[in-house]
Design a protein around this motif. Structure first.
Motif, PDB file in Angstrom:
ATOM      1  N   ARG A 212     -19.089  41.003  18.703  1.00  0.00           N
ATOM      2  CA  ARG A 212     -18.906  39.570  18.995  1.00  0.00           C
ATOM      3  C   ARG A 212     -17.914  39.401  20.133  1.00  0.00           C
ATOM      4  NH1 ARG A 212     -17.075  35.686  15.092  1.00  0.00           N
ATOM      5  NH2 ARG A 212     -17.751  34.228  16.702  1.00  0.00           N
ATOM      6  N   CYS A 213     -16.879  40.221  20.157  1.00  0.00           N
ATOM      7  CA  CYS A 213     -15.921  40.143  21.256  1.00  0.00           C
ATOM      8  C   CYS A 213     -16.591  40.498  22.573  1.00  0.00           C
ATOM      9  CB  CYS A 213     -14.760  41.110  21.005  1.00  0.00           C
ATOM     10  SG  CYS A 213     -13.578  40.475  19.860  1.00  0.00           S
ATOM     11  N   ILE A 214     -17.330  41.601  22.577  1.00  0.00           N
ATOM     12  CA  ILE A 214     -17.964  42.036  23.833  1.00  0.00           C
ATOM     13  C   ILE A 214     -18.955  40.983  24.302  1.00  0.00           C
ATOM     14  CG2 ILE A 214     -19.411  43.813  24.872  1.00  0.00           C
ATOM     15  CD1 ILE A 214     -18.226  45.771  22.877  1.00  0.00           C
ATOM     16  N   GLU A 215     -19.760  40.464  23.357  1.00  0.00           N
ATOM     17  CA  GLU A 215     -20.738  39.447  23.722  1.00  0.00           C
ATOM     18  C   GLU A 215     -20.051  38.198  24.247  1.00  0.00           C
ATOM     19  OE1 GLU A 215     -22.880  39.107  20.115  1.00  0.00           O
ATOM     20  OE2 GLU A 215     -24.020  40.939  20.461  1.00  0.00           O
ATOM     21  N   GLY A 216     -18.925  37.869  23.641  1.00  0.00           N
ATOM     22  CA  GLY A 216     -18.194  36.699  24.105  1.00  0.00           C
ATOM     23  C   GLY A 216     -17.706  36.888  25.530  1.00  0.00           C
ATOM     24  N   LEU A 217     -17.202  38.076  25.835  1.00  0.00           N
ATOM     25  CA  LEU A 217     -16.700  38.325  27.178  1.00  0.00           C
ATOM     26  C   LEU A 217     -17.850  38.363  28.183  1.00  0.00           C
ATOM     27  CD1 LEU A 217     -13.893  40.996  26.732  1.00  0.00           C
ATOM     28  CD2 LEU A 217     -13.641  38.640  27.490  1.00  0.00           C
ATOM     29  N   MET A 218     -18.969  38.983  27.776  1.00  0.00           N
ATOM     30  CA  MET A 218     -20.107  39.087  28.690  1.00  0.00           C
ATOM     31  C   MET A 218     -20.926  37.817  28.716  1.00  0.00           C
ATOM     32  SD  MET A 218     -21.310  42.931  27.730  1.00  0.00           S
ATOM     33  CE  MET A 218     -22.510  43.145  29.034  1.00  0.00           C
ATOM     34  N   GLU A 219     -20.587  36.901  27.823  1.00  0.00           N
ATOM     35  CA  GLU A 219     -21.298  35.620  27.699  1.00  0.00           C
ATOM     36  C   GLU A 219     -22.791  35.830  27.514  1.00  0.00           C
ATOM     37  OE1 GLU A 219     -19.919  33.533  31.085  1.00  0.00           O
ATOM     38  OE2 GLU A 219     -18.118  32.819  30.079  1.00  0.00           O
ATOM     39  N   ILE A 220     -23.130  36.649  26.532  1.00  0.00           N
ATOM     40  CA  ILE A 220     -24.537  36.811  26.190  1.00  0.00           C
ATOM     41  C   ILE A 220     -24.703  36.414  24.733  1.00  0.00           C
ATOM     42  CG2 ILE A 220     -25.172  38.591  27.844  1.00  0.00           C
ATOM     43  CD1 ILE A 220     -24.595  40.670  25.717  1.00  0.00           C
ATOM     44  N   GLU A 221     -25.935  36.016  24.405  1.00  0.00           N
ATOM     45  CA  GLU A 221     -26.263  35.663  23.032  1.00  0.00           C
ATOM     46  C   GLU A 221     -27.335  36.628  22.561  1.00  0.00           C
ATOM     47  OE1 GLU A 221     -25.833  32.996  20.729  1.00  0.00           O
ATOM     48  OE2 GLU A 221     -24.029  32.267  21.747  1.00  0.00           O
ATOM     49  N   PRO A 222     -27.128  37.298  21.438  1.00  0.00           N
ATOM     50  CA  PRO A 222     -28.181  38.193  20.954  1.00  0.00           C
ATOM     51  C   PRO A 222     -29.382  37.398  20.497  1.00  0.00           C
ATOM     52  CG  PRO A 222     -26.422  38.020  19.372  1.00  0.00           C
ATOM     53  CD  PRO A 222     -25.959  37.292  20.566  1.00  0.00           C
ATOM     54  N   PRO A 223     -30.576  38.021  20.488  1.00  0.00           N
ATOM     55  CA  PRO A 223     -31.772  37.301  20.017  1.00  0.00           C
ATOM     56  C   PRO A 223     -31.611  36.913  18.549  1.00  0.00           C
ATOM     57  CG  PRO A 223     -32.228  39.639  20.391  1.00  0.00           C
ATOM     58  CD  PRO A 223     -30.890  39.366  20.957  1.00  0.00           C
TER      59      PRO A 223
END
Lengths: 370, 175, 165, 397
Positions: free
Chosen positions: D112-123
């Motif tokens: 969740r941290c990495i996704e937040g930084l990369m600003e991506i949303e998982p499917p």
């Protein structure tokens, strides 16, 4: 036969039986514990050595025998080694007063009942010494707990034994069995039997009163520093030996001893002992452990007053109706047992729930906002 | 109440206390002077609407040129996360304790002291907690050299230090 | 059961040797252990005299209660074993006349006693004992229990007061 | 007679093993031989109820606890430093070793941290799979908590019953992730694998039979008077105290604070799922236990809904194999079985995290022990510690 020879033969016979009972119980009961508690907790338990794992205790015994006998560096070596032996006196001696069948008691004492209680003090002594000599705080705490507990629960135990002695009119165990020809005392004094079972669990340091060796708190209590056969002595011979002594006593006092349908024989006694041992194991697998002060409170505030009332009422009935006192005693006892069973849960629950501080300050965090 | 609103409220509440209040990665960041930390903490905790009564953790970050003390707060009334941060001196990092504001900070500050060497003034029991034997070494500092320290101890005790594997540097400094 | 002279001597040795050890051993715990052995020996003497109830009471009260209490006290106050030394030695000058007086009294008693252990009662003495205790000596018996009760209440009071910080 | 405790005349003795410090305090000057001892008992690091390697330095007055000083760090492996020396991907496999009983949550918070930084949303399918894996993990975590607590109280059977059912869930997780405990399942932008064949059926079977099993636990445990006597009113933490102590998870909710990050932070697809947050009233050991039992039921509900609503589509998205999140700082947390597990991730735009601070709820729960334990008995030390559900792997990191 000269007097000396008969004395020596008597002594040897007494020693053989006195040693055989704890030894057999150390082999049979641990096996029963493992398999039964395994069954209760939905698993197998040891089942590899011998049929149904029956030889597992023997394998354990051999292993313990071959292990190094370790004593802690700072322990009091002499007492550390002496303690198991001192504790072992109890089961060996207590067997001698139990009637195994008609006319077969090793020592037919006319105060056998008192002797059973008196011999149990050696276990207390052994445990206290073990706890102190180990030079370990867990051991010391376990030893002290154990002594406090056993001394406290000896009181209701003795009171209930006195009740039976009053019903029989004798302190001889042979007379106790003899008096139960028509009806077992469990039917006359279920209340005393109930207290006997509870106090017995505490005397034996068994769950829910296994505080002296509470493994989750005190590691193993007074057993912590013991290993090898000295541990085996304590765990197998003393503890389970005492369990079978307790069962033998219970069977003799309340279940008619060696009496049974068809013919009275030691076989019936063994069956009754196993039934009582099953109760021990059943408790062991089911209950959590009490806390020290709860344990003491239970002994002094519940069991002892209960036994005293029972003792007083039974004595009064015996004096008032010297010819036919069994029915009224049984009526009183059954009535109180039923009352206890009905009242115990709600009363205890209320008392327990009162301990809770009824704060209702749930901080509002509305779920809609989430 | 959303983050933006809460940030506005916090800005208003703290007034001149905070050097900066901004939103970053769905949390409110409140930058403070170290001296103002305690006062701001009290205000944030006791404010009726913000009600940051829950401290997630207190920690620190070593930026090589400065040291930051970081506090993550949660509001119990709203799904809002706030971060207090204060820049400390890298060589002598000292911050006031907030363990009297949130008791939970007690151990978090001990941990931060243990791992980063930030001293919390007024902390009742500032001892090392995880690495109790690492005297004078703060492992999470970027210039901490546990290997070197260990080697020195081995040398001191007369134990042969393990041979360095090929390619295993000493992380920055020649020994 | 009849007992012969050798059994009596064995039992007597079980009483006397621990008794001597008890006063001569320097380690308090060992001393207490010797005392327990001595008490058990006395119980054995009672058995040889066909006084089984007394033997059982001896075990129950002296071994099961009093010795345990003494051990408890020693274990809780003195932390570790090891020789504690004779700590009564300051009173040795007072002990001498006391011991001499005791010796005289015992000598007189022994001299005037008629030893007839062989003629111990064959029938159980328990019933007679309780009859005496609850009829003829009922008042002293009750008085003794009253004294004990007072002692218990006093002990509880002391213990309670100590608890209060 | 006057009994006073004097602190001036103290004797100290240092020793090995379980006896460290012995303090003898004289009471009453008129009775020089009368001692009142406070015993210092080192519970642990090797102790049957240490839940790993925890050492509690207890000062006891008889059986009463006077003070507690938990000593931790015996399991300290330096995860935060290790994270700084590994690439983002390399660190994945280490995460589930933190709280080894609920390893997936650690991975979840990290991604969740990495996704937040990369600003991506998982499917969405990945999010649902994460919820399923997470709730299964919560079930085994609570199993362990309940069983262990009862074991601490001296009951033998409950722990074996919970382990029996825990085995079923672990089988499900093995089917799903290929691992029984160290899952390594979550990935930045999704999860590693899609559902295997037969998982849904097996999972539904389990969900069908599990509520009866929970009733069975309750029958065995909750109605037992000895358990009630050992848990009611023990280790009471009020709502205000709990917030002040920073407790989270069932420990906080048992005190009456309905704070659950699944609602509070509304991460993943939890807002679309219908579940209740069990809240206690008294904040004692019993409430903590009861909260866990109720959460087991809620987890069953959540998994059922997630299985029903499971959308199609991919389970992960294409991200570069060498993750390189843009520079920035982020704090994100998930609700594990034990409470808030948060990661504060500082990225400087390189291949490795610049700083990864982990916030753990067991650490916080343990820090409350010096405050709530004094005045209790030795037996309750393990009882209350058990009800707080500590995992030393997460405390020490």
């Amino acid at each position: 036969m000269s007097w000396g020879a008969s004395f020596i033969i008597h002594l040897i016979a007494a020693l053989v039986i006195g040693l055989a009972v704890p030894a057999l119980s150390a082999l049979v009961l641990p096996f029963a514990v493992r398999r039964l508690s395994g069954f209760i907790s939905d698993r197998l338990g040891p089942n590899r050595v011998g049929p149904q794992g029956f030889f597992q205790p023997i394998a354990d015994f051999l292993k313990l025998l071959l292990k190094e006998d370790v004593a802690p560096l700072k322990a009091d070596r002499l007492l550390f080694r002496l303690a198991p032996a001192v504790a072992f006196i109890t089961p060996v001696l207590a067997v001698t007063v139990i009637p195994f069948s008609k006319g077969f008691t090793i020592a037919n004492l006319n105060v056998g009942l008192v002797f059973i209680v008196a011999f149990s003090s050696f276990t207390v002594l052994g445990i206290l010494l073990a706890g102190w000599a180990s030079h370990n705080k867990y051991s010391l705490l376990g030893g002290l707990r154990s002594v406090a507990q056993m001394v406290s629960y000896e009181v209701p135990m003795i009171l209930n034994i006195i009740i039976i002695a009053m019903l029989v009119g004798s302190l001889s165990l042979n007379d106790v069995v003899g008096a139960q020809g028509k009806i077992w005392y469990i039917a006359v004094q279920p209340l005393a039997f109930l207290v006997f079972i509870i106090a017995g669990m505490a005397e034996l340091n068994r769950t829910p009163f296994d505080l002296p060796e509470a493994e989750s708190e005190l590691v193993a209590g007074y057993l912590t520093e013991y290993s090898g056969m000295r541990f085996g002595f304590f765990y197998g011979l003393v503890e389970w030996g005492n369990a079978s002594i307790w069962s033998l006593t219970g069977a003799t006092l309340f279940l008619g001893g060696w009496r049974g349908p068809f013919a009275g024989s030691p076989g019936w006694l063994i069956l009754k002992v196993l039934a009582l041992a099953f109760v021990v194991i059943w408790f062991l697998a089911t209950f959590p452990r009490l806390q020290v002060d709860q344990l003491m409170n239970f002994a002094w505030k519940v069991l002892i007053p209960l036994s005293l009332v029972n003792l007083g009422v039974t004595g009064l009935l015996i004096i008032l109706l010297p010819d036919n006192f069994l029915p009224p005693v049984a009526a009183f006892s059954w009535a109180s047992v039923i009352a206890i069973i009905l009242l115990f849960r709600p009363v205890l629950r209320r008392a327990l729930l009162r301990k809770r501080v009824g704060r209702k300050t749930t901080l509002a965090l509305s779920q809609a906002e989430g | 109440m959303g983050e933006a609103e809460a940030a506005e409220l916090a800005q208003h509440l703290l007034g001149g206390l905070a050097t900066d209040v901004y939103l970053e990665a769905d949390r409110i960041v409140i930058a403070l002077e170290p001296g103002k930390l305690h006062e701001a903490a009290l205000k944030l905790r006791d404010h009726k609407q913000l009600s940051f009564r829950y401290l997630s953790f207190a920690g620190g970050i070593d930026y090589k040129d400065r040291m930051d003390a970081v506090y993550i707060l949660r509001s119990v009334n709203h799904p809002v996360v706030a971060e207090m941060r204060a820049q400390l001196d890298r060589e002598q990092p000292v911050a006031p304790t907030v363990s009297d504001v949130w008791s939970t900070a007690g151990w978090h500050e001990r941990e931060t002291y243990d791992l980063l060497g930030i001293e919390f003034e007024g902390h009742p029991d500032l001892r090392r907690i995880l690495t109790t034997s690492a005297d004078g070494v703060y492992p999470l500092r970027k210039d901490a050299r546990p290997h070197r320290q260990q080697r020195r101890e081995w040398q001191f005790e007369g134990i042969a230090a393990p041979r360095r594997l090929p390619g295993e540097g000493d992380r920055g400094e020649r020994s | 059961m009849q007992f012969s002279t050798p059994v009596f001597y064995i039992v007597a040795a079980l009483v006397i040797i621990p008794a001597v050890l008890m006063v001569s051993l320097k380690n308090l715990i060992y001393s207490a252990m010797a005392m327990i052995a001595c008490f058990s020996g006395v119980a054995a003497v009672f058995v040889t005299l066909n006084a089984e109830l007394l033997a059982a009471s001896q075990l129950l009260i002296y071994v099961g209660a009093i010795s345990i209490l003494i051990l408890f006290a020693i274990m809780l106050t003195r932390r570790r074993s090891g020789a504690v030394g004779i700590f009564f030695h300051r009173q040795s000058w007072a002990a001498l006349p006391a011991a001499a007086a005791l010796a005289v009294v015992l000598g007189l008693v022994l001299g005037s006693a008629r030893f007839n252990a062989g003629s111990s009662p064959k029938n159980p003495a328990t019933a007679n004992l309780s009859r005496l205790l609850f009829n003829q000596y009922a008042f002293p018996f009750e008085l003794a229990s009253l004294v004990l009760l007072a002692a218990i209440v006093g002990a509880v009071l002391l213990a309670r007061r100590e608890r209060r910080p | 007679m006057k009994f006073e405790r004097e602190t001036g005349n103290q004797k100290q003795e240092t020793d090995f093993g379980s006896q460290t410090i012995v303090q003898e305090t004289d009471i009453g000057r008129d009775q020089p031989d009368l001692h009142l001892e406070e015993m210092v008992l080192n519970m642990g690091p090797q102790h049957p109820s240490a839940h790993g390697v925890l050492r509690l330095v207890l000062r006891l007055d008889g059986e009463m606890v006077v003070s507690v000083d938990p000593s931790i760090g015996y399991l300290h492996r330096g995860f935060e430093k290790l994270a700084e020396n590994r690439t983002y991907l390399q660190f994945f496999s280490m995460l589930s070793r933190l709280d080894y009983l609920a390893g997936f949550f650690m991975e979840w918070a990290y991604v969740r941290c990495i996704e937040g930084l990369m600003e991506i949303e998982p499917p969405p399918r990945a999010e649902y799979l994460r919820v399923i894996a997470g709730e299964l993990n919560r079930i085994i975590s609570h199993h362990m908590a309940i069983g262990d607590y009862l074991l601490n109280l001296g009951a033998l059977t409950p722990v074996l019953w919970t382990f029996r059912d825990r085995e079923d869930v672990i089988d499900l997780l093995e089917l799903l992730t290929g691992q029984r405990m160290m899952y390594n399942y979550a990935r930045a932008g999704g999860v590693r694998y899609d559902l295997p064949d037969g998982f849904e059926e097996q999972c539904r079977q389990f969900l069908k039979r599990f509520p009866a099993r929970i009733d069975e636990y309750e029958e065995l445990i909750s109605g037992n008077e000895i358990f009630l006597a050992r848990s009611l009113g023990m280790g009471v933490i009020s709502a205000g105290q709990a917030l002040d102590f920073g407790l989270s998870g069932p420990n906080l909710r048992a005190s009456g604070v309905a704070m659950d990050l699944r609602r509070h932070d509304s991460y993943s697809v939890y807002p679309q799922l219908d579940f209740d947050i069990p809240v206690g009233v008294n904040g004692d050991s019993f409430d903590r236990y009861k909260c866990r039992i109720e959460e087991l039921r809620q987890s069953v509900r959540i998994i059922e809904q997630a299985l029903d609503a499971l959308p199609g589509g991919p389970v992960n998205m294409r991200v570069p194999p060498m993750l390189r999140p843009p520079a920035g700082e982020i704090y994100r947390a998930v609700e594990t079985g034990r409470g808030e597990w948060g990661n504060y991730l500082v990225s400087d735009g390189s291949l490795r995290p610049y700083r990864l601070k982990m916030r753990d709820s067991c650490f916080v729960a343990l820090s409350t022990m010096p405050k709530i334990l004094p005045g209790n008995k030795v037996a309750d030390v393990v009882g209350i510690a058990g009800s707080l559900d500590l995992i030393m792997g997460a405390v020490d990191r």
